[in-house]
Design a protein around this motif. Sequence first.
Motif, PDB file in Angstrom:
ATOM      1  N   PRO A 135      68.069  14.682  42.803  1.00  0.00           N
ATOM      2  CA  PRO A 135      66.779  14.976  42.172  1.00  0.00           C
ATOM      3  C   PRO A 135      65.645  14.112  42.677  1.00  0.00           C
ATOM      4  CG  PRO A 135      68.264  13.842  40.657  1.00  0.00           C
ATOM      5  CD  PRO A 135      69.079  14.235  41.832  1.00  0.00           C
ATOM      6  N   ASP A 136      65.942  12.887  43.109  1.00  0.00           N
ATOM      7  CA  ASP A 136      64.880  12.034  43.633  1.00  0.00           C
ATOM      8  C   ASP A 136      64.258  12.631  44.881  1.00  0.00           C
ATOM      9  OD1 ASP A 136      67.398  11.582  44.840  1.00  0.00           O
ATOM     10  OD2 ASP A 136      66.774   9.617  45.581  1.00  0.00           O
ATOM     11  N   ARG A 137      65.052  13.334  45.695  1.00  0.00           N
ATOM     12  CA  ARG A 137      64.508  13.999  46.877  1.00  0.00           C
ATOM     13  C   ARG A 137      63.555  15.120  46.487  1.00  0.00           C
ATOM     14  NH1 ARG A 137      68.544  16.495  50.673  1.00  0.00           N
ATOM     15  NH2 ARG A 137      66.632  16.900  51.834  1.00  0.00           N
ATOM     16  N   ALA A 138      63.897  15.832  45.419  1.00  0.00           N
ATOM     17  CA  ALA A 138      63.024  16.910  44.959  1.00  0.00           C
ATOM     18  C   ALA A 138      61.696  16.349  44.463  1.00  0.00           C
ATOM     19  CB  ALA A 138      63.717  17.704  43.849  1.00  0.00           C
ATOM     20  N   VAL A 139      61.735  15.243  43.726  1.00  0.00           N
ATOM     21  CA  VAL A 139      60.488  14.646  43.238  1.00  0.00           C
ATOM     22  C   VAL A 139      59.665  14.109  44.407  1.00  0.00           C
ATOM     23  CG1 VAL A 139      59.487  12.901  41.731  1.00  0.00           C
ATOM     24  CG2 VAL A 139      61.543  14.134  41.008  1.00  0.00           C
ATOM     25  N   ALA A 140      60.327  13.575  45.416  1.00  0.00           N
ATOM     26  CA  ALA A 140      59.608  13.129  46.609  1.00  0.00           C
ATOM     27  C   ALA A 140      58.918  14.304  47.305  1.00  0.00           C
ATOM     28  CB  ALA A 140      60.560  12.424  47.572  1.00  0.00           C
ATOM     29  N   GLU A 141      59.562  15.457  47.304  1.00  0.00           N
ATOM     30  CA  GLU A 141      58.944  16.653  47.877  1.00  0.00           C
ATOM     31  C   GLU A 141      57.717  17.067  47.077  1.00  0.00           C
ATOM     32  OE1 GLU A 141      59.733  19.502  50.579  1.00  0.00           O
ATOM     33  OE2 GLU A 141      59.390  17.410  51.045  1.00  0.00           O
ATOM     34  N   ILE A 142      57.825  16.986  45.748  1.00  0.00           N
ATOM     35  CA  ILE A 142      56.670  17.305  44.907  1.00  0.00           C
ATOM     36  C   ILE A 142      55.521  16.360  45.225  1.00  0.00           C
ATOM     37  CG2 ILE A 142      55.822  17.215  42.529  1.00  0.00           C
ATOM     38  CD1 ILE A 142      58.580  18.323  41.666  1.00  0.00           C
ATOM     39  N   ALA A 143      55.823  15.068  45.352  1.00  0.00           N
ATOM     40  CA  ALA A 143      54.778  14.089  45.688  1.00  0.00           C
ATOM     41  C   ALA A 143      54.152  14.404  47.043  1.00  0.00           C
ATOM     42  CB  ALA A 143      55.373  12.679  45.689  1.00  0.00           C
ATOM     43  N   ARG A 144      54.975  14.872  47.976  1.00  0.00           N
ATOM     44  CA  ARG A 144      54.466  15.181  49.321  1.00  0.00           C
ATOM     45  C   ARG A 144      53.438  16.303  49.284  1.00  0.00           C
ATOM     46  NH1 ARG A 144      55.212  19.041  52.829  1.00  0.00           N
ATOM     47  NH2 ARG A 144      56.954  20.018  51.705  1.00  0.00           N
ATOM     48  N   VAL A 145      53.688  17.350  48.495  1.00  0.00           N
ATOM     49  CA  VAL A 145      52.786  18.507  48.514  1.00  0.00           C
ATOM     50  C   VAL A 145      51.584  18.330  47.604  1.00  0.00           C
ATOM     51  CG1 VAL A 145      54.687  20.044  49.114  1.00  0.00           C
ATOM     52  CG2 VAL A 145      54.005  19.818  46.707  1.00  0.00           C
ATOM     53  N   LEU A 146      51.595  17.303  46.737  1.00  0.00           N
ATOM     54  CA  LEU A 146      50.443  17.061  45.871  1.00  0.00           C
ATOM     55  C   LEU A 146      49.292  16.467  46.672  1.00  0.00           C
ATOM     56  CD1 LEU A 146      51.804  15.510  42.539  1.00  0.00           C
ATOM     57  CD2 LEU A 146      50.608  17.693  42.807  1.00  0.00           C
ATOM     58  N   ARG A 147      48.101  16.941  46.418  1.00  0.00           N
ATOM     59  CA  ARG A 147      46.912  16.327  47.009  1.00  0.00           C
ATOM     60  C   ARG A 147      46.616  15.029  46.258  1.00  0.00           C
ATOM     61  NH1 ARG A 147      42.877  16.218  43.620  1.00  0.00           N
ATOM     62  NH2 ARG A 147      42.625  17.804  41.994  1.00  0.00           N
ATOM     63  N   PRO A 148      45.856  14.106  46.825  1.00  0.00           N
ATOM     64  CA  PRO A 148      45.437  12.919  46.066  1.00  0.00           C
ATOM     65  C   PRO A 148      44.711  13.333  44.783  1.00  0.00           C
ATOM     66  CG  PRO A 148      44.998  12.617  48.388  1.00  0.00           C
ATOM     67  CD  PRO A 148      45.420  14.050  48.231  1.00  0.00           C
ATOM     68  N   GLY A 149      45.150  12.783  43.672  1.00  0.00           N
ATOM     69  CA  GLY A 149      44.609  13.170  42.374  1.00  0.00           C
ATOM     70  C   GLY A 149      45.353  14.321  41.733  1.00  0.00           C
ATOM     71  N   GLY A 150      46.253  14.968  42.480  1.00  0.00           N
ATOM     72  CA  GLY A 150      47.023  16.079  41.945  1.00  0.00           C
ATOM     73  C   GLY A 150      47.991  15.630  40.861  1.00  0.00           C
ATOM     74  N   ARG A 151      48.338  16.560  39.947  1.00  0.00           N
ATOM     75  CA  ARG A 151      49.165  16.232  38.794  1.00  0.00           C
ATOM     76  C   ARG A 151      50.485  16.997  38.820  1.00  0.00           C
ATOM     77  NH1 ARG A 151      44.610  18.681  38.847  1.00  0.00           N
ATOM     78  NH2 ARG A 151      44.933  19.915  36.956  1.00  0.00           N
ATOM     79  N   VAL A 152      51.484  16.421  38.142  1.00  0.00           N
ATOM     80  CA  VAL A 152      52.796  17.047  38.034  1.00  0.00           C
ATOM     81  C   VAL A 152      53.335  16.851  36.633  1.00  0.00           C
ATOM     82  CG1 VAL A 152      53.875  14.956  38.987  1.00  0.00           C
ATOM     83  CG2 VAL A 152      55.184  17.080  38.881  1.00  0.00           C
ATOM     84  N   ALA A 153      53.985  17.887  36.114  1.00  0.00           N
ATOM     85  CA  ALA A 153      54.690  17.808  34.840  1.00  0.00           C
ATOM     86  C   ALA A 153      56.168  18.091  35.097  1.00  0.00           C
ATOM     87  CB  ALA A 153      54.130  18.813  33.837  1.00  0.00           C
ATOM     88  N   LEU A 154      57.020  17.118  34.777  1.00  0.00           N
ATOM     89  CA  LEU A 154      58.471  17.286  34.846  1.00  0.00           C
ATOM     90  C   LEU A 154      59.018  17.388  33.432  1.00  0.00           C
ATOM     91  CD1 LEU A 154      59.528  14.589  37.502  1.00  0.00           C
ATOM     92  CD2 LEU A 154      58.858  16.979  37.894  1.00  0.00           C
ATOM     93  N   LEU A 155      59.828  18.394  33.177  1.00  0.00           N
ATOM     94  CA  LEU A 155      60.478  18.564  31.882  1.00  0.00           C
ATOM     95  C   LEU A 155      61.972  18.713  32.116  1.00  0.00           C
ATOM     96  CD1 LEU A 155      57.567  20.208  31.873  1.00  0.00           C
ATOM     97  CD2 LEU A 155      58.305  20.858  29.580  1.00  0.00           C
ATOM     98  N   ASP A 156      62.775  17.939  31.383  1.00  0.00           N
ATOM     99  CA  ASP A 156      64.215  18.075  31.577  1.00  0.00           C
ATOM    100  C   ASP A 156      64.994  17.540  30.378  1.00  0.00           C
ATOM    101  OD1 ASP A 156      66.584  18.777  33.116  1.00  0.00           O
ATOM    102  OD2 ASP A 156      65.295  18.498  34.857  1.00  0.00           O
ATOM    103  N   THR A 157      66.248  17.960  30.326  1.00  0.00           N
ATOM    104  CA  THR A 157      67.157  17.617  29.239  1.00  0.00           C
ATOM    105  C   THR A 157      67.931  16.352  29.564  1.00  0.00           C
ATOM    106  OG1 THR A 157      67.406  20.000  28.888  1.00  0.00           O
ATOM    107  CG2 THR A 157      68.983  18.568  27.772  1.00  0.00           C
ATOM    108  N   ASP A 158      68.284  15.610  28.522  1.00  0.00           N
ATOM    109  CA  ASP A 158      69.225  14.493  28.663  1.00  0.00           C
ATOM    110  C   ASP A 158      70.446  14.838  27.822  1.00  0.00           C
ATOM    111  OD1 ASP A 158      70.666  12.047  28.425  1.00  0.00           O
ATOM    112  OD2 ASP A 158      68.855  10.991  29.068  1.00  0.00           O
TER     113      ASP A 158
END
Length: 272
Positions: A135-158
């Motif tokens: 999953p850390d690779r997926a979040v790194a991919e999300i960070a890569r495609v975000l522009r500076p100032g871009g936002r992300v919402a992650l939702l998940d179960t524990d």
Amino acid sequence: MTDQRPTSGFHAANADPAVTDRLTAALDVQAANPGVRRLREWAHASLAVRPGDRALDVGAGTGSETVVLAEAVGPEGTATGLEPHPGLRAVAERRAAEAGSRAVFLDGDALALPLPDAEVDAVWCERVLQHLTEPDRAVAEIARVLRPGGRVALLDTDWATFVLHPAEPAVRSALAAVTRSAAATPDAGRRLAEWLTGAGLSVDHAGADVLLHDPRTVSLPIVRGLAAAALGKGLISEEQRDRLHAGLTAAAERGAFHLSVTMFAVVAHRPA
């Protein structure tokens, strides 16, 4: 761009179009859960998608949240749902068209997003990371495609928050073990902020909600499935299974049944 590899054993097992109806029904039941609805509403408000934004929904499923994003970005923006399961993607496309939504859907892998660097203003990713072996690779991919100032919402179960009552302690532990083994990363909910900050993003908001399950609808079938799996793994006996079923049925009749799990959400941004 990272190399593309299978996301997890869960994804591989469920990529068969034959399971589309079952997956769609499960996602629809989850979407109707009051806890899911509250947390989604909070996360959308915190993500604050604006008209003209370029929005991405990673693991779009039936496309419900991609449609929400499309409404928020308006005609000047774009909302793209990424969904690797062809059956679910077809459901999402059909439902979006029926709703008159401008949402579009693409095939793709969370570990290799088919977008250039700094392309996206807002990303939504719900209950995907628990099914990924990296999953850390997926979040790194999300960070890569975000522009500076871009936002992300992650939702998940524990899945460590799985609570069932009434049940014998040994049986409860066995069923909890089964729920954890069904996910590639069962503790995803508690690790969202860790992955986001590890990818160089700044956390802005964090929230959670408890998903209470109604025994009159899906809960008892869910428990029967978990008990069957626990029996198959040799974690419980047939006698324990039968006592569990009888006890939970009686509890449901007198309003004493409880089944819940907690889902978490974290909203972050890419520093300018």
